[in-house]
Motif scaffolding. Structure first.
Motif, short mmCIF file in Angstrom:
data_model
loop_
_atom_site.label_atom_id
_atom_site.label_comp_id
_atom_site.label_asym_id
_atom_site.label_seq_id
_atom_site.Cartn_x
_atom_site.Cartn_y
_atom_site.Cartn_z
N GLU A 24 0.84 -1.21 0.00
CA GLU A 24 0.00 0.00 0.00
C GLU A 24 0.87 1.26 0.00
O GLU A 24 0.54 2.25 -0.67
N ASP A 25 1.97 1.23 0.75
CA ASP A 25 2.89 2.37 0.76
C ASP A 25 3.43 2.64 -0.64
O ASP A 25 3.47 3.79 -1.10
N LEU A 26 3.86 1.58 -1.32
CA LEU A 26 4.45 1.75 -2.65
C LEU A 26 3.42 2.23 -3.66
O LEU A 26 3.73 3.07 -4.53
N ILE A 27 2.21 1.72 -3.56
CA ILE A 27 1.16 2.15 -4.50
C ILE A 27 0.83 3.62 -4.29
O ILE A 27 0.66 4.39 -5.25
N LYS A 28 0.75 4.06 -3.02
CA LYS A 28 0.50 5.48 -2.75
C LYS A 28 1.62 6.33 -3.32
O LYS A 28 1.38 7.36 -3.96
N ALA A 29 2.86 5.89 -3.11
CA ALA A 29 4.00 6.65 -3.63
C ALA A 29 3.96 6.74 -5.14
O ALA A 29 4.21 7.81 -5.73
N LEU A 30 3.63 5.65 -5.81
CA LEU A 30 3.56 5.65 -7.26
C LEU A 30 2.48 6.59 -7.77
O LEU A 30 2.66 7.30 -8.76
N GLU A 31 1.33 6.59 -7.09
CA GLU A 31 0.24 7.48 -7.50
C GLU A 31 0.65 8.95 -7.38
O GLU A 31 0.39 9.76 -8.27
N VAL A 32 1.29 9.28 -6.25
CA VAL A 32 1.73 10.67 -6.04
C VAL A 32 2.80 11.05 -7.05
O VAL A 32 2.73 12.13 -7.68
N ILE A 33 3.80 10.20 -7.24
CA ILE A 33 4.89 10.51 -8.16
C ILE A 33 4.38 10.63 -9.58
O ILE A 33 4.82 11.49 -10.36
N SER A 34 3.42 9.79 -9.94
CA SER A 34 2.85 9.88 -11.29
C SER A 34 2.14 11.22 -11.50
O SER A 34 2.31 11.86 -12.55
N LYS A 35 1.36 11.65 -10.52
CA LYS A 35 0.67 12.94 -10.64
C LYS A 35 1.67 14.09 -10.73
O LYS A 35 1.51 15.00 -11.55
N VAL A 36 2.69 14.05 -9.88
CA VAL A 36 3.70 15.10 -9.90
C VAL A 36 4.47 15.08 -11.21
O VAL A 36 4.79 16.13 -11.79
N GLY A 37 4.76 13.88 -11.71
CA GLY A 37 5.46 13.77 -12.98
C GLY A 37 4.69 14.37 -14.13
O GLY A 37 5.26 15.03 -15.01
N ASP A 38 3.37 14.16 -14.12
CA ASP A 38 2.52 14.78 -15.15
C ASP A 38 2.49 16.29 -14.99
O ASP A 38 2.52 17.04 -15.98
N LEU A 39 2.45 16.76 -13.75
CA LEU A 39 2.33 18.19 -13.47
C LEU A 39 3.55 18.96 -13.94
O LEU A 39 3.42 20.04 -14.55
N ILE A 40 4.76 18.43 -13.66
CA ILE A 40 5.96 19.20 -13.97
C ILE A 40 6.66 18.72 -15.24
O ILE A 40 7.65 19.31 -15.66
N GLY A 41 6.15 17.65 -15.84
CA GLY A 41 6.68 17.23 -17.13
C GLY A 41 8.01 16.52 -17.08
O GLY A 41 8.94 16.91 -17.79
#
Length: 490
Positions: free
Chosen positions: A453-470
């Protein structure tokens, strides 16, 4: 190796150039208008200590984003920890700690096996050693600083890594920087990987030996350098080298790559060069039983002349060690300044390492060590594969718990760090001078203490941030639910 796209390199260079130009303009106008004030402690006629490009870099670039570095924590560095919030009233020139903390998912600590937090086997024994021996020996190893715990750990480390003997040091960085000048000096040749850690670089510089560099993790270029240097001999005199040492790392901490150890050892044997292996990030973290890259890559420890490692990553403690033949270890005990003049490791820290190694080996009477090793391997490979599927440029090899995400542009360094922190995920961003100027990155460190669950949360956050800042530089695979097919650990 990183292959920097042309457009990315161009925009990154332009961004740094813009920051440099505006920084120089601000300095020029401050001088022109007389806004510079000499420090009160600056004596008349003395040259300023802090001056030059390093000072300019700190003032005009680093201070803008210093809130992304050196974040204080208020709990043990477990899978989740408390990050102390800070504020600034002068545009980040100074930061002030507040009373507030944020509970964040920890993706930055080297807590590979989860021993940095309270442990059912380790913690009671560490507390008992604190009561028995106190927090410090207040002495060097050659005076009153050797306890039976130090002797036990040296024997245990030697047995663990497969060498005849070992010696302990109180700091991992010093293990390299103080030891290398003891084993080689003027008339010797050090051939170092181009991406070796700063402790190795400083140790090589301080040795007085000739230093040559080979392309990162490239055995063929190592052989070219060896052949050329053996043919030429020492500078000016062209006499044969007194000795040659090749220095590499097990896992490169900024790249997450595994050393091509079998090929490098084959080259060293061919040219009669000694091999020095730094296992700071690999010992305890990789291999079926945690014995590092030698075990993982099928290398006989006897083929590595000197094995260095630290206790600060997989074992949840501090300090470092050198493991080698009895002859070498005995020589170091009589010659190494870090052994002769530095205070010995704290006894509770020693006990922590002893207990952690016993858990890893199963000598605590449980299978928790094997479970931790399986979890760190599966966590690392799962997280790396998911990041790559999302389109991130991720460095490193499978089984490595270190995975850098390339950011490149200086504006994306603070953006990535701050956005992740706002969503309660703490990451470490790394830029110049720790990396080349154009190769800034976020370095993710995975732990066995992370749940799925920790890793999935981290992946979701990093994916959103990755989309946001390109920073998704590659096409992403069609999205899937991260829970599918990855429930083996639960």
């Amino acid at each position: 190796m990183v292959r920097l796209p042309y457009t990315t390199a161009l925009t990154t260079l332009f961004s740094y150039g813009l920051l440099f130009v505006f920084g120089q303009l601000r300095d020029f106008f401050r001088k022109l208008l007389g806004w510079i004030r000499k420090p009160k402690d600056q004596l008349k006629g003395y040259a300023p200590i802090c001056l030059g490009l390093e000072d300019f870099y700190v003032r005009r670039l680093y201070l803008r984003i210093q809130d992304c570095f050196g974040r204080p924590i208020a709990s043990a560095p477990d899978s989740w920890f408390d990050v102390v919030e800070r504020c600034s009233n002068d545009n980040n020139k100074t930061l002030h700690r507040t009373e507030k903390t944020s509970r964040c998912l920890n993706l930055g600590s080297y807590n590979y096996l989860g021993f940095a937090a309270a442990d059912e086997y380790c913690t009671p024994r560490v507390i008992q050693s604190l009561k028995e021996y106190s927090a410090s020996t207040c002495s060097t190893r050659v005076e009153g600083g050797t306890t039976k715990l130090h002797v036990e750990l040296e024997e245990l480390v030697a047995r663990f890594v497969g060498k005849e003997a070992a010696i302990l040091f109180g700091m991992g960085y010093v293990t390299n920087s103080a030891l290398i000048p003891c084993i080689i000096g003027k008339g010797g040749l050090i051939i170092s990987d181009s991406l070796n850690h700063n402790s190795i670089v400083n140790g090589a510089r301080g040795s007085g030996a000739t230093v040559r560099v080979f392309q990162h993790n490239t055995p063929s270029h190592l052989e070219e350098v060896l052949r050329e240097q053996i043919a030429e001999g020492q500078p000016r005199t062209h006499r044969p080298w007194k000795k040659i040492i090749v220095i590499v790392e097990g896992i490169y901490s900024m790249e997450g790559e595994l050393c091509k150890l079998p090929e490098i050892i084959a080259v060293c044997k061919k040219y009669k060069a000694y091999t020095y292996l730094d296992e700071a990030h690999s010992i305890g973290a990789v291999g079926k039983s945690g014995r590092g890259v030698c075990e993982l890559l099928g290398v006989d420890p006897a083929d590595v002349d000197i094995m260095m490692g630290t206790f600060t990553k997989s074992f949840g403690s501090c300090g470092g060690y050198i493991a080698a033949s009895k002859e070498i270890i005995q020589y170091l005990k009589f010659s190494c300044p870090a052994h002769l003049y530095a205070t010995s490791m704290s006894p509770p820290a020693v006990q922590q390492v002893i207990s952690a190694i016993k858990v890893i080996l199963g000598e605590d009477g449980s299978s928790r060590g094997a479970q931790k090793l399986a979890r760190i391997r599966e966590n690392s490979n799962f997280f790396r594969s998911e990041l790559q599927k999302m389109g991130f440029e991720v460095l490193g090899d499978n089984d490595s718990p270190v995975m850098p995400i390339m950011l490149y542009n200086p504006a994306k360094i603070p953006a990535f760090s701050r956005e992740c922190l706002q969503q309660n995920v703490a990451v470490v961003t790394v830029a110049f001078p720790a990396t080349p100027l154009l190769l800034a990155r976020a370095r993710i460190c995975i732990s066995a203490s992370h749940t799925r669950e920790d890793l999935i949360k981290a992946l979701e956050v990093i994916s959103k941030v990755g989309d946001l800042i390109g920073v998704k530089y590659f096409p992403a695979e069609p999205p899937k639910h991260l829970n599918q097919g990855h429930n083996k650990l639960e």
